[in-house]
Design an enzyme around this catalytic site. Structure first.
Site, mmCIF file in Angstrom:
data_model
loop_
_atom_site.group_PDB
_atom_site.id
_atom_site.type_symbol
_atom_site.label_atom_id
_atom_site.label_comp_id
_atom_site.label_asym_id
_atom_site.label_seq_id
_atom_site.Cartn_x
_atom_site.Cartn_y
_atom_site.Cartn_z
ATOM 1 N N GLY A 111 0.833 -1.191 0.000
ATOM 2 C CA GLY A 111 0.000 0.000 0.000
ATOM 3 C C GLY A 111 0.871 1.246 0.000
ATOM 4 N N ILE A 121 4.705 6.769 -3.227
ATOM 5 C CA ILE A 121 6.126 6.628 -3.543
ATOM 6 C C ILE A 121 6.981 6.908 -2.316
ATOM 7 C CG2 ILE A 121 6.566 9.029 -4.270
ATOM 8 C CD1 ILE A 121 8.148 7.710 -6.677
ATOM 9 N N THR A 122 8.085 6.197 -2.209
ATOM 10 C CA THR A 122 9.035 6.475 -1.140
ATOM 11 C C THR A 122 10.442 6.177 -1.632
ATOM 12 O OG1 THR A 122 9.443 6.231 1.239
ATOM 13 C CG2 THR A 122 9.083 4.197 -0.005
ATOM 14 N N HIS A 173 14.356 4.601 -0.490
ATOM 15 C CA HIS A 173 15.200 3.846 0.434
ATOM 16 C C HIS A 173 16.653 4.066 0.036
ATOM 17 C CE1 HIS A 173 11.677 1.954 1.971
ATOM 18 N NE2 HIS A 173 11.469 1.190 0.923
ATOM 19 N N GLY A 199 4.449 1.126 4.690
ATOM 20 C CA GLY A 199 3.567 0.566 3.672
ATOM 21 C C GLY A 199 3.610 -0.940 3.780
ATOM 22 N N GLY A 252 6.921 -3.051 5.117
ATOM 23 C CA GLY A 252 7.016 -2.580 6.495
ATOM 24 C C GLY A 252 7.321 -1.107 6.619
ATOM 25 N N CYS A 311 5.437 9.954 -0.451
ATOM 26 C CA CYS A 311 4.127 9.401 -0.079
ATOM 27 C C CYS A 311 2.977 10.144 -0.757
ATOM 28 C CB CYS A 311 3.936 9.386 1.433
ATOM 29 S SG CYS A 311 5.240 8.499 2.296
#
Length: 233
Positions: free
Chosen positions: A89, A92-93, A95, A162, A173, A191
């Site tokens: 869910g 956008i993010t 890492h 998410g 997670g 997000c």
């Protein structure tokens, strides 16, 4: 119910390789559950908590908007970053190095069958951990994750979340910015939320580097209490 959680720190690992590994563990738990249901076996299902640090990568959730990625393919390559559309869910993010990513892969039948409670517990784990560093963080209504100065012009997100769940088995997670290069967030609308900043623990503390191993230990401590879990490695 099996409340034992297998903890694995994968170190630095490619996002796609980690995603494939998550899917493997996720499928193994689902297969056991399906077999139990069909054959009335009562076999215990496993639970996992993976820690990982990814090389620079942007991921877009299944309900996300592609326009929230502000880079072309060529610009992604120039920045040494990759991009994936994934099955969690959220929008956008980012890492990358200096960020603690946690992937709890749990059979919630072993704990409680409530996805909203699960997300709130993950948020609480982060909130309690950051409180140990003197930070007052909180939830922002309607926006999953953990924030500082909610409801003010200075609101900023320190942890994104998410998850995906099927038959009460979870994957994906949280991503907690500990020593993150915040410049990479300038390339997205994090997000999908416009006009709100992103921060990192080292920035909030005004120091160059936070001990990430210590942060992980604190996260696990609070997870253990909240989920009434036992850990093995």
């Amino acid at each position: 119910m099996n409340k034992t959680v297998i903890v694995k720190d994968l170190g630095v690992k490619d996002f796609k390789d980690t995603w494939d590994y998550q899917e493997q563990l996720f499928k193994g738990i689902l297969d056991t559950k399906i077999r139990n249901r069909r054959e009335s076996l009562g076999l215990p299902t496993d639970n996992y908590f993976l820690f990982v640090e990814h090389p620079h990568v942007y991921t877009l959730g299944k309900s996300g908007d592609m326009s929230n990625l502000l880079l072309s393919e060529e610009q992604l390559t120039q920045k040494g970053a990759t991009f994936y559309k994934i099955n969690r869910g959220g929008d956008i993010t980012y890492h990358g190095p200096g960020q603690i990513v946690g992937y709890p892969i749990l059979d919630l039948d072993n704990f409680f069958t409530d996805i909203h409670k699960y997300l709130r517990f993950l948020e609480e784990m982060i909130i309690l951990t950051l409180a140990e560093y003197g930070l007052k963080t909180e939830r922002s209504p309607g926006e999953t994750g953990v924030w500082l100065d909610v409801g003010t012009p200075f609101a900023r997100k320190i942890c994104a979340m998410g998850v995906r769940a099927s038959r009460w088995v979870t994957m994906h997670g949280f991503a907690l910015n500990v020593n993150a290069n915040l410049g990479y967030f300038d390339n997205i609308i994090p997000c999908g939320i416009r006009g709100k900043a992103v921060t990192s623990l080292n920035v909030e503390l005004g120091i160059e580097k936070v001990d990430e191993t210590e942060v992980k230990e604190k996260l696990l401590k609070h997870f253990r209490v909240l989920f009434e879990a036992e850990f093995i490695s």
